[in-house]
Design an enzyme around this catalytic site. Structure first.
Site, short mmCIF file in Angstrom:
data_model
loop_
_atom_site.label_atom_id
_atom_site.label_comp_id
_atom_site.label_asym_id
_atom_site.label_seq_id
_atom_site.Cartn_x
_atom_site.Cartn_y
_atom_site.Cartn_z
N HIS A 164 0.50 -5.52 8.57
CA HIS A 164 0.73 -5.25 7.15
C HIS A 164 -0.29 -6.01 6.29
O HIS A 164 0.05 -6.72 5.35
CB HIS A 164 2.17 -5.64 6.77
CG HIS A 164 2.67 -5.01 5.51
ND1 HIS A 164 2.56 -5.64 4.29
CD2 HIS A 164 3.31 -3.84 5.28
CE1 HIS A 164 3.11 -4.86 3.35
NE2 HIS A 164 3.57 -3.77 3.93
N ASP B 56 5.23 3.13 1.67
CA ASP B 56 4.33 2.90 2.80
C ASP B 56 5.09 2.65 4.10
O ASP B 56 4.47 2.48 5.15
CB ASP B 56 3.35 1.76 2.51
CG ASP B 56 4.03 0.44 2.18
OD1 ASP B 56 5.10 0.46 1.55
OD2 ASP B 56 3.48 -0.62 2.54
N HIS B 57 6.41 2.66 4.02
CA HIS B 57 7.24 2.49 5.22
C HIS B 57 8.09 3.72 5.54
O HIS B 57 8.66 3.79 6.63
CB HIS B 57 8.15 1.27 5.07
CG HIS B 57 7.39 -0.02 4.98
ND1 HIS B 57 7.30 -0.91 6.03
CD2 HIS B 57 6.68 -0.56 3.96
CE1 HIS B 57 6.55 -1.95 5.65
NE2 HIS B 57 6.17 -1.76 4.40
N HIS C 17 10.32 1.28 0.53
CA HIS C 17 9.02 1.46 -0.11
C HIS C 17 8.24 2.55 0.64
O HIS C 17 8.32 2.68 1.86
CB HIS C 17 8.25 0.15 -0.13
CG HIS C 17 8.64 -0.74 -1.28
ND1 HIS C 17 8.46 -2.10 -1.26
CD2 HIS C 17 9.22 -0.45 -2.48
CE1 HIS C 17 8.91 -2.61 -2.41
NE2 HIS C 17 9.38 -1.63 -3.15
N ASP D 39 9.26 -6.18 4.88
CA ASP D 39 8.41 -6.98 4.01
C ASP D 39 9.24 -8.16 3.50
O ASP D 39 10.40 -7.98 3.14
CB ASP D 39 7.94 -6.17 2.82
CG ASP D 39 6.91 -5.09 3.17
OD1 ASP D 39 6.52 -4.99 4.32
OD2 ASP D 39 6.53 -4.34 2.26
#
Length: 319
Positions: A274, A66-67, A64, A216
């Protein structure tokens, strides 16, 4: 080991929190490892006391944005920071290599140092080590998320017992390089013919420290198993407990899920990261509320913020 949080927001950055990135400093070897690399991570390095030139390994949990959106730019800049000829090893999901190759190729970016990508899928499924050297071991496990995701555990191998200098002096062993050999537990022959077993001058082995990075995921037993007995668990806490239904739908964790994982795994300390931007200070629910929810289940919990640095110690229990 030292852990520095470079990004602690989920999904998008906020004024106070960048997206996911955690640096693990290994001062004894002048080396640094990075876990995830969200957009803007290299800017966070500039605002910290970390040295990008020490980066040796990058562990990516999942693909993803955001990582991973910060990774191509960081790797490109690293060549300008005087990276050593050792290069950088990257570990992550199967698409990581094609993602990097695509971005670097289409942007005509040349990486002038060795860069190797390791796929962790088989290690996660088979329970084999992702990485090992003389001092450290890295394992990973599959998490429960919308795309393939992995948690990582870093274990420091047992440390040699403390060297008894007073006893060495009583035995009239001359100081110098020979002490280093004895500290390692080697057997040494002195100039006078005596044979000294270094293990007799050292105390019992000391346990190394362990860190688990888990994001996540919604609550899953695999994370509990990986984190068993760890000194420090860094766990995502995207939602407050009242948003449990949404957490299950989006396959993220609540503060209470993170605490449940920590409690069942009997870790030393839990750090929540997170966090959803919806929990900004001044809103109806704040990060402090998530912290209180977690502490009700696992008291030794703290809240990550950007640039927070923790010294990881056995059964980590203090900031």
């Amino acid at each position: 080991m030292q852990v520095t949080f470079l990004g602690t927001s989920s999904g998008v950055p906020t004024r106070a929190r960048n997206v996911s990135a955690v640096a693990l400093r290994l001062p004894q070897r002048s080396e640094m490892w990075l876990f995830d690399c969200g957009e803007g991570t290299q800017h966070q390095f500039l605002r910290s006391e970390l040295r990008l030139s020490q980066l040796r390994r990058v562990f990516v949990t999942h693909m993803h944005g955001d990582h991973v959106f910060g990774l191509p730019g960081l790797l490109a800049s690293l060549g300008l920071a005087g990276n050593s000829n050792e290069g950088v090893d990257l570990y992550g999901p199967d698409p990581l290599e094609s993602y990097l190759n695509g971005v670097l190729r289409t942007s005509s970016t040349r990486i002038g140092y060795p860069l190797k990508v390791h796929r962790v899928h088989d290690c996660a499924e088979n329970g084999t080590l992702v990485y090992e050297d003389d001092d450290l071991m890295v394992r990973c496990t599959p998490l429960t998320h919308r795309v393939p995701a992995y948690a990582y555990r870093v274990d420091q191998k047992p440390l040699a017992g403390r060297f008894d200098i007073a006893k060495a002096k009583d035995l009239q062993i001359p100081p110098g390089p020979i002490y280093a050999q004895l500290k390692r537990g080697d057997t040494v022959t002195l100039e006078d013919g005596r044979v000294i077993d270094g293990t007799t001058l050292c105390g019992p082995e000391r346990p190394g420290v362990s860190v688990v990075y888990c994001t996540d995921t919604v609550f899953c037993e695999a994370a509990v198993d990986l984190a068993q007995g760890a000194d420090l668990l860094i766990h995502e806490s995207t939602f407050a407990h009242q948003e449990s239904e949404m957490a299950y739908q989006k396959q993220h964790s609540t503060s209470t899920m993170a605490a449940q994982t920590a409690a069942e795994a009997n870790v030393g300390q839990l750090v929540l990261t997170h966090l959803s931007p919806r929990y900004a200070p001044g809103n109806a629910v704040t990060p402090e509320d998530l912290l209180k929810e977690a502490q009700a289940i696992f008291p030794n919990t703290c809240l990550a913020k950007d640039f927070l640095t923790l010294e990881v110690k056995p059964r980590c229990n203090s900031l």
